[in-house]
Motif scaffolding. Structure first.
Motif, PDB file in Angstrom:
ATOM      1  N   VAL A   1     -15.431  18.856  74.446  1.00 13.64           N
ATOM      2  CA  VAL A   1     -14.494  17.985  73.731  1.00 13.64           C
ATOM      3  C   VAL A   1     -13.057  18.330  74.097  1.00 13.64           C
ATOM      4  O   VAL A   1     -12.194  17.439  74.144  1.00 13.64           O
ATOM      5  CB  VAL A   1     -14.729  18.035  72.205  1.00 13.64           C
ATOM      6  N   GLU A   2     -12.774  19.571  74.384  1.00 15.96           N
ATOM      7  CA  GLU A   2     -11.418  19.926  74.826  1.00 15.96           C
ATOM      8  C   GLU A   2     -11.089  19.246  76.145  1.00 15.96           C
ATOM      9  O   GLU A   2      -9.987  18.706  76.330  1.00 15.96           O
ATOM     10  CB  GLU A   2     -11.292  21.444  74.969  1.00 15.96           C
ATOM     11  N   GLN A   3     -12.044  19.247  77.066  1.00 14.74           N
ATOM     12  CA  GLN A   3     -11.821  18.602  78.364  1.00 14.74           C
ATOM     13  C   GLN A   3     -11.695  17.091  78.231  1.00 14.74           C
ATOM     14  O   GLN A   3     -10.804  16.462  78.814  1.00 14.74           O
ATOM     15  CB  GLN A   3     -12.960  18.963  79.315  1.00 14.74           C
ATOM     16  N   ARG A   4     -12.577  16.494  77.444  1.00 13.79           N
ATOM     17  CA  ARG A   4     -12.561  15.039  77.312  1.00 13.79           C
ATOM     18  C   ARG A   4     -11.304  14.547  76.603  1.00 13.79           C
ATOM     19  O   ARG A   4     -10.776  13.478  76.917  1.00 13.79           O
ATOM     20  CB  ARG A   4     -13.804  14.554  76.567  1.00 13.79           C
ATOM     21  N   ALA A   5     -10.807  15.304  75.633  1.00 12.92           N
ATOM     22  CA  ALA A   5      -9.621  14.882  74.891  1.00 12.92           C
ATOM     23  C   ALA A   5      -8.375  14.861  75.769  1.00 12.92           C
ATOM     24  O   ALA A   5      -7.363  14.254  75.393  1.00 12.92           O
ATOM     25  CB  ALA A   5      -9.399  15.788  73.690  1.00 12.92           C
ATOM     26  N   ALA A   6      -8.430  15.509  76.920  1.00 12.73           N
ATOM     27  CA  ALA A   6      -7.298  15.502  77.845  1.00 12.73           C
ATOM     28  C   ALA A   6      -7.296  14.255  78.732  1.00 12.73           C
ATOM     29  O   ALA A   6      -6.323  14.007  79.446  1.00 12.73           O
ATOM     30  CB  ALA A   6      -7.341  16.755  78.721  1.00 12.73           C
ATOM     31  N   GLU A   7      -8.353  13.471  78.676  1.00 11.79           N
ATOM     32  CA  GLU A   7      -8.445  12.269  79.497  1.00 11.79           C
ATOM     33  C   GLU A   7      -7.704  11.103  78.841  1.00 11.79           C
ATOM     34  O   GLU A   7      -7.600  11.040  77.619  1.00 11.79           O
ATOM     35  CB  GLU A   7      -9.919  11.893  79.709  1.00 11.79           C
ATOM     36  N   PRO A   8      -7.175  10.179  79.642  1.00 11.40           N
ATOM     37  CA  PRO A   8      -6.466   9.030  79.079  1.00 11.40           C
ATOM     38  C   PRO A   8      -7.358   8.236  78.125  1.00 11.40           C
ATOM     39  O   PRO A   8      -8.526   7.962  78.422  1.00 11.40           O
ATOM     40  CB  PRO A   8      -6.116   8.197  80.319  1.00 11.40           C
ATOM     41  N   GLY A   9      -6.795   7.901  76.976  1.00 10.41           N
ATOM     42  CA  GLY A   9      -7.517   7.102  76.006  1.00 10.41           C
ATOM     43  C   GLY A   9      -8.465   7.868  75.114  1.00 10.41           C
ATOM     44  O   GLY A   9      -9.101   7.276  74.233  1.00 10.41           O
ATOM     45  N   LEU A  10      -8.577   9.181  75.311  1.00 12.94           N
ATOM     46  CA  LEU A  10      -9.518   9.981  74.528  1.00 12.94           C
ATOM     47  C   LEU A  10      -8.824  11.090  73.742  1.00 12.94           C
ATOM     48  O   LEU A  10      -9.470  12.032  73.287  1.00 12.94           O
ATOM     49  CB  LEU A  10     -10.593  10.584  75.441  1.00 12.94           C
ATOM     50  N   GLY A  11      -7.525  10.975  73.571  1.00 12.45           N
ATOM     51  CA  GLY A  11      -6.761  12.052  72.949  1.00 12.45           C
ATOM     52  C   GLY A  11      -7.131  12.350  71.514  1.00 12.45           C
ATOM     53  O   GLY A  11      -6.843  13.431  71.012  1.00 12.45           O
ATOM     54  N   GLY A  12      -7.777  11.404  70.817  1.00 13.37           N
ATOM     55  CA  GLY A  12      -8.134  11.627  69.425  1.00 13.37           C
ATOM     56  C   GLY A  12      -9.468  12.316  69.221  1.00 13.37           C
ATOM     57  O   GLY A  12      -9.821  12.640  68.082  1.00 13.37           O
ATOM     58  N   LEU A  13     -10.211  12.574  70.287  1.00 10.08           N
ATOM     59  CA  LEU A  13     -11.522  13.197  70.125  1.00 10.08           C
ATOM     60  C   LEU A  13     -11.380  14.629  69.622  1.00 10.08           C
ATOM     61  O   LEU A  13     -10.579  15.402  70.120  1.00 10.08           O
ATOM     62  CB  LEU A  13     -12.289  13.212  71.451  1.00 10.08           C
ATOM     63  N   ARG A  14     -12.199  14.970  68.631  1.00  9.56           N
ATOM     64  CA  ARG A  14     -12.173  16.322  68.067  1.00  9.56           C
ATOM     65  C   ARG A  14     -13.569  16.914  67.878  1.00  9.56           C
ATOM     66  O   ARG A  14     -13.677  18.067  67.454  1.00  9.56           O
ATOM     67  CB  ARG A  14     -11.461  16.308  66.697  1.00  9.56           C
ATOM     68  N   THR A  15     -14.626  16.149  68.194  1.00 10.51           N
ATOM     69  CA  THR A  15     -15.974  16.613  67.897  1.00 10.51           C
ATOM     70  C   THR A  15     -16.905  16.393  69.078  1.00 10.51           C
ATOM     71  O   THR A  15     -16.901  15.316  69.690  1.00 10.51           O
ATOM     72  CB  THR A  15     -16.566  15.839  66.695  1.00 10.51           C
ATOM     73  N   ALA A  16     -17.705  17.399  69.386  1.00  8.65           N
ATOM     74  CA  ALA A  16     -18.788  17.238  70.358  1.00  8.65           C
ATOM     75  C   ALA A  16     -20.027  17.925  69.801  1.00  8.65           C
ATOM     76  O   ALA A  16     -19.935  18.904  69.058  1.00  8.65           O
ATOM     77  CB  ALA A  16     -18.415  17.819  71.717  1.00  8.65           C
ATOM     78  N   ILE A  17     -21.183  17.377  70.164  1.00 13.58           N
ATOM     79  CA  ILE A  17     -22.463  17.868  69.634  1.00 13.58           C
ATOM     80  C   ILE A  17     -23.436  18.085  70.780  1.00 13.58           C
ATOM     81  O   ILE A  17     -23.583  17.215  71.649  1.00 13.58           O
ATOM     82  CB  ILE A  17     -23.064  16.853  68.637  1.00 13.58           C
ATOM     83  N   ARG A  18     -24.077  19.240  70.770  1.00 12.81           N
ATOM     84  CA  ARG A  18     -25.176  19.525  71.688  1.00 12.81           C
ATOM     85  C   ARG A  18     -26.339  20.004  70.820  1.00 12.81           C
ATOM     86  O   ARG A  18     -26.271  21.075  70.236  1.00 12.81           O
ATOM     87  CB  ARG A  18     -24.786  20.601  72.706  1.00 12.81           C
ATOM     88  N   ASP A  19     -27.381  19.192  70.715  1.00 13.46           N
ATOM     89  CA  ASP A  19     -28.445  19.463  69.741  1.00 13.46           C
ATOM     90  C   ASP A  19     -29.797  19.507  70.433  1.00 13.46           C
ATOM     91  O   ASP A  19     -30.284  18.491  70.928  1.00 13.46           O
ATOM     92  CB  ASP A  19     -28.429  18.377  68.655  1.00 13.46           C
TER      93      ASP A  19
END
Length: 213
Positions: free
Chosen positions: A118-136
């Motif tokens: 989620v840290e990597q993805r939030a750095a991408e354009p349009g994804l700055g609001g992401l704060r959660t990732a799940i691996r289940d």
């Protein structure tokens, strides 16, 4: 040697502070400790939410729903003061040393993978609001949990403080009159916040996430 406590199917929550180097560390740390105490009293856990190394937090929950509830409660407690990202891992947790908080297991490996993602993805354009990732990796894993959680993230990122407070009242089950009274606004103003910010479907999505196995 004491027996190792094992949770064979659980969810590990790992959180860290966004832009921690820019924060007032003593103030942020104290606010986080206060928030953790409140969340631990509100959300059931297998192992309490706590601060670990640096700016990281960790806790262990019986279900993904409980872990999500803890993450939402933390975000509510810290809104406007501390911004957190979350990695949730579903699997096994082994508590090797309860006194020192030393744990391992597949859930922690997956939680680490999730928070890095989620840290990597939030750095991408349009994804700055992401704060959660799940691996289940559990048998009861819900594949739709991560995209739904990230849709909630994107919606929360756009809410101003007033609508955030109204959302909290809505999630707590307050009716429009009681919510308005608590927030110091008119019932009409509170109702407009709900309507203009689409808070009812957002609250429904949050409740659905908090009910996941």
């Amino acid at each position: 040697m004491a027996d190792i406590q094992v949770f064979p199917s659980c969810v590990a929550l790992l959180a860290d502070m966004v832009a921690s180097r820019d924060a007032d560390r003593p103030t942020s740390h104290q606010a986080t400790l206060t928030a953790i105490e409140r969340v631990n009293a509100k959300v059931p856990q297998l192992d309490v939410l706590r601060v670990t190394v640096g700016d990281e937090l960790q806790g262990v929950y019986a279900t993904l729903g409980d872990a999500m509830a803890a993450s939402f409660a933390l975000r509510h407690e810290l809104v406007g003061r501390v911004d957190l990202r979350f990695g949730l891992g579903g699997g096994e947790v082994r508590i090797l040393d309860a006194d020192r908080g030393i744990q391992d297991g597949s859930a922690w490996l997956l939680a680490r993978e999730a928070i890095e993602s989620v840290e990597q993805r939030a750095a991408e354009p349009g994804l700055g609001g992401l704060r959660t990732a799940i691996r289940d990796a559990r048998d009861v894993a819900t594949p739709a949990a991560e995209p739904l959680g990230q849709l909630v993230d994107a919606h929360l990122a756009r809410l101003r403080p007033g609508p955030r407070a109204t959302l909290t009242a809505l999630l707590e089950g307050l009716d429009n009159q009681d919510a308005a009274r608590r927030l110091g606004i008119t019932p009409s103003a509170n109702s407009q916040r709900v309507t203009n910010n689409d808070l009812r479907p957002l609250a429904a999505a949050i409740r659905a996430l908090e009910a996941l196995p």
